[in-house]
Design an enzyme around this catalytic site. Structure first.
Site, short mmCIF file in Angstrom:
data_model
loop_
_atom_site.label_atom_id
_atom_site.label_comp_id
_atom_site.label_asym_id
_atom_site.label_seq_id
_atom_site.Cartn_x
_atom_site.Cartn_y
_atom_site.Cartn_z
N THR A 88 0.87 -1.19 0.00
CA THR A 88 0.00 0.00 0.00
C THR A 88 0.90 1.24 0.00
O THR A 88 0.95 1.97 0.99
CB THR A 88 -0.91 0.00 1.24
N THR A 90 2.74 4.98 -1.15
CA THR A 90 2.20 6.33 -1.28
C THR A 90 1.85 6.58 -2.74
O THR A 90 2.61 6.20 -3.64
CB THR A 90 3.28 7.35 -0.82
N ASN A 220 2.77 3.58 14.23
CA ASN A 220 3.95 3.94 13.43
C ASN A 220 4.29 5.42 13.58
O ASN A 220 5.46 5.79 13.62
CB ASN A 220 3.73 3.57 11.96
N CYS A 272 7.65 1.78 5.85
CA CYS A 272 6.40 2.09 6.56
C CYS A 272 6.31 3.47 7.20
O CYS A 272 5.30 4.15 7.05
CB CYS A 272 6.15 1.04 7.63
P1 NAD Z 1 5.78 -6.22 -0.08
O1 NAD Z 1 5.88 -5.26 -1.19
O2 NAD Z 1 7.02 -6.88 0.43
O3 NAD Z 1 4.76 -7.39 -0.45
C1 NAD Z 1 3.53 -7.18 -1.07
C2 NAD Z 1 3.31 -8.32 -2.07
O4 NAD Z 1 1.97 -8.24 -2.54
C3 NAD Z 1 4.21 -8.27 -3.30
O5 NAD Z 1 4.97 -9.45 -3.39
C4 NAD Z 1 3.23 -8.12 -4.48
O6 NAD Z 1 3.64 -8.80 -5.63
C5 NAD Z 1 1.98 -8.72 -3.88
N1 NAD Z 1 0.74 -8.31 -4.56
C6 NAD Z 1 0.33 -7.06 -4.87
N2 NAD Z 1 -0.87 -7.11 -5.45
C7 NAD Z 1 -1.24 -8.41 -5.51
C8 NAD Z 1 -2.39 -9.10 -5.99
N3 NAD Z 1 -3.43 -8.42 -6.51
N4 NAD Z 1 -2.42 -10.43 -5.91
C9 NAD Z 1 -1.39 -11.12 -5.38
N5 NAD Z 1 -0.28 -10.52 -4.90
C10 NAD Z 1 -0.20 -9.18 -4.95
O7 NAD Z 1 5.06 -5.43 1.10
P2 NAD Z 1 5.20 -5.71 2.67
O8 NAD Z 1 6.42 -5.03 3.21
O9 NAD Z 1 4.97 -7.15 2.94
O10 NAD Z 1 3.96 -4.87 3.20
C11 NAD Z 1 2.64 -5.28 2.97
C12 NAD Z 1 1.71 -4.42 3.79
O11 NAD Z 1 2.01 -4.60 5.19
C13 NAD Z 1 1.84 -2.93 3.53
O12 NAD Z 1 0.58 -2.35 3.64
C14 NAD Z 1 2.74 -2.46 4.66
O13 NAD Z 1 2.52 -1.10 4.98
C15 NAD Z 1 2.30 -3.35 5.80
N6 NAD Z 1 3.32 -3.58 6.83
C16 NAD Z 1 4.63 -3.75 6.49
C17 NAD Z 1 5.57 -4.01 7.47
C18 NAD Z 1 7.03 -4.20 7.13
O14 NAD Z 1 7.84 -4.18 8.04
N7 NAD Z 1 7.38 -4.39 5.88
C19 NAD Z 1 5.16 -4.11 8.81
C20 NAD Z 1 3.82 -3.97 9.11
C21 NAD Z 1 2.90 -3.70 8.12
#
Ligand code: NAD
EC number: 1.1.1.22
Length: 471
Positions: A88, A90, A220, A272
């Site tokens: 998600t 920006t 956050n 994040c």
């Molecule tokens: P990321 O980019 O590592 O992973 C997201 C994955 O989703 C990607 O592999 C992408 O290919 C896949 N994707 C996107 N659209 C898709 C679809 N329609 N069908 C199937 N797969 C799809 O992101 P992340 O770091 O894992 O973060 C994910 C969410 O969690 C975000 O909203 C982030 O803010 C939140 N978050 C992240 C963290 C962190 O430390 N990274 C911690 C807490 C929350």
């Protein structure tokens, strides 16, 4: 057997689902993604992300009750509970560009769930989303209703990269938000039952949907605000002769404040903090709260200031120019124990030094050359003035070399910038490093990891964030 599907096999989806599979042997977990390379990596010995302890958890469950697949529709159709953990970021264009969350990935996931589902499902927001997103998701899911009941829950993830497995095994809390209806309560209970396999029930907090969604943004924002607070104090320490470590220790002893997250640094990074604060700023603005928006904006402004302050310190210490000088950059990831470079302060610091024509030799134990070159070539998005800034020219990219050893990086260097707090930087042979560097040899410690006094005894000129300057 309860079937769980998680859409998004990233830093959150992968580790979170691996731990659910490990702790709930009677639950079948499928993690799906549209990225074939990511899924292939999850099914190999080279997992797509570096996270201490992750290999072990995956190896114990993969092929038993944990599966990674690109067959998104099949696994969604078969699941009782669908987590959505897509990115998600920006928004970069259109309404709210530079601040609002881009929910394109979420929307397409929701449309797909609505299209392929043939049975009732609990749909869980695992991604961090703006408050009230569940309302929009509900509209999408129920629009094509074929008599299917979808219950939306908000279950934001609080893990920190680098300690994800530890955080998932032993979370401070698990937050579940849902509708205050009989169906909503039933859905909350179903998700609670999953976590209750290993999380003490008093750590599972249940709220309404909007509180859960907003709590993640708030958490956050509070964490980032703490870092900006101590970093703002570090600038004042340098100006006055106070020592930020001593100030943090004294302040943190107050039980109302506590000692965690009080280390001064070159700035926060990661995918994040900035994104979620910008999102919060946008929500405040949309709700007619500009003063509250400005308050949170300042957290990011101080973070930007800390990075440029660091660059200025490097340049001014090195006789007002780094042009043609070799600077060894130790650490590029946004924190230790991860290979993640999203929004790492190293990008802005390196770009600042390159702007003054420094030659950079970069070493990070977990970040590849390709990744570093890509990060340094990328357009930077200016959130306050949503225009794309210029990417680095190919000539500038040539000023950068990436090496696989700290000793190689520091050979013939005029200065060292420590930008990530990797443990190995504490125990390097600094005498050896000093002997192979140009003199005077400078160390700019952006994470306060080295023993400055010992380095000064060797002969280095040392700058540590928020500490009295080299006598
Ligand atoms: P990321 O980019 O590592 O992973 C997201 C994955 O989703 C990607 O592999 C992408 O290919 C896949 N994707 C996107 N659209 C898709 C679809 N329609 N069908 C199937 N797969 C799809 O992101 P992340 O770091 O894992 O973060 C994910 C969410 O969690 C975000 O909203 C982030 O803010 C939140 N978050 C992240 C963290 C962190 O430390 N990274 C911690 C807490 C929350």
């Amino acid at each position: 057997m309860v079937k769980i599907c998680c859409i998004g096999a990233g830093y959150v989806g992968g580790p979170t689902m691996a731990v659910i599979a490990l702790k709930c042997p009677t639950v079948e977990v499928a993690v799906v993604d549209i990225s074939v390379s990511r899924i292939n990596a999850w099914n190999s010995d080279q997992l797509p992300i570096y996270e201490p302890g992750l290999d072990d958890v995956v190896n114990q469950c993969r092929g038993k009750n944990l599966f990674f697949s690109t067959d998104v529709e099949k696994h969604v159709r078969e699941a009782d509970i669908v987590f959505v953990s897509v990115n998600t970021p920006t928004k970069t264009q259109g309404l709210g560009a530079g601040k609002a969350a881009d929910l394109t990935y979420w929307e397409s996931a929701a449309r797909m769930i609505a299209d392929v589902s043939k049975s009732d499902k609990i749909v869980v927001e695992k991604s961090t989303v703006p408050v009230k997103t569940a309302e929009a998701i509900e509209k999408i899911l129920t629009h094509n209703s074929k008599g299917i009941n979808f219950q939306i829950l908000s279950n934001p993830e609080f893990l920190a990269e680098g300690t994800a497995i530890q955080d998932l095994f032993n979370p401070d809390r698990v937050l579940i938000g849902g509708r205050e209806t009989p169906e909503g309560t039933k859905a909350i209970q179903a998700l609670k039952d999953v976590y209750a396999h290993w999380v003490p029930v008093d750590r599972i907090i249940c709220t309404n949907l909007w509180s859960a969604e907003l709590s993640k943004l708030a958490a956050n924002a509070f964490l980032a605000q703490r870092i900006s607070s101590v970093n703002a104090m570090s600038a004042l320490c340098e100006a006055t002769g106070a020592d930020v470590a001593q100030v943090s220790h004294a302040v943190g002893k107050d039980t109302r404040i506590g000692p965690k997250f009080l280390n001064a640094s070159v700035g926060f990074g990661g995918s994040c903090f900035q994104k979620d604060i910008l999102n919060l700023v946008y929500i405040c603005e949309c709700n007619g709260l500009p003063e509250v928006a400005n308050y949170w904006k300042q957290v990011i402004k101080v973070n930007d200031y800390q990075k440029s302050r660091f660059v200025n310190r490097v340049v001014s210490s090195m006789f007002n120019t780094v042009s043609g000088k070799k600077i060894a950059v130790l650490g590029f990831a946004f924190k230790k124990d991860t290979g993640d470079t999203r929004e790492t302060p190293a990008i802005d610091v390196c770009k600042g030094l390159l702007g003054d024509k420094a030659r950079l030799s970069i070493y990070d134990p977990q970040v590849s050359e390709d990744q570093i070159q890509r990060d340094l070539s990328m357009k930077k998005f200016d959130w306050d003035h949503p225009i794309h800034l210029q990417p680095m020219s190919p000539t500038t990219v040539k000023q950068v070399s990436v090496v696989w050893d700290a000793y190689e990086a520091t050979k013939d260097a005029h200065g060292i910038c420590i930008l990530t707090e990797w443990d190995e930087f504490k125990t390097l042979d600094y005498k050896r490093i000093y002997n192979q560097m140009q003199k005077p040899a400078f160390v700019f410690d952006g994470r306060n990891v080295v023993d400055a006094e010992k380095l000064r005894e060797i002969g280095f000129i040392v700058y540590s964030i928020g500490k009295p300057l080299d006598p």
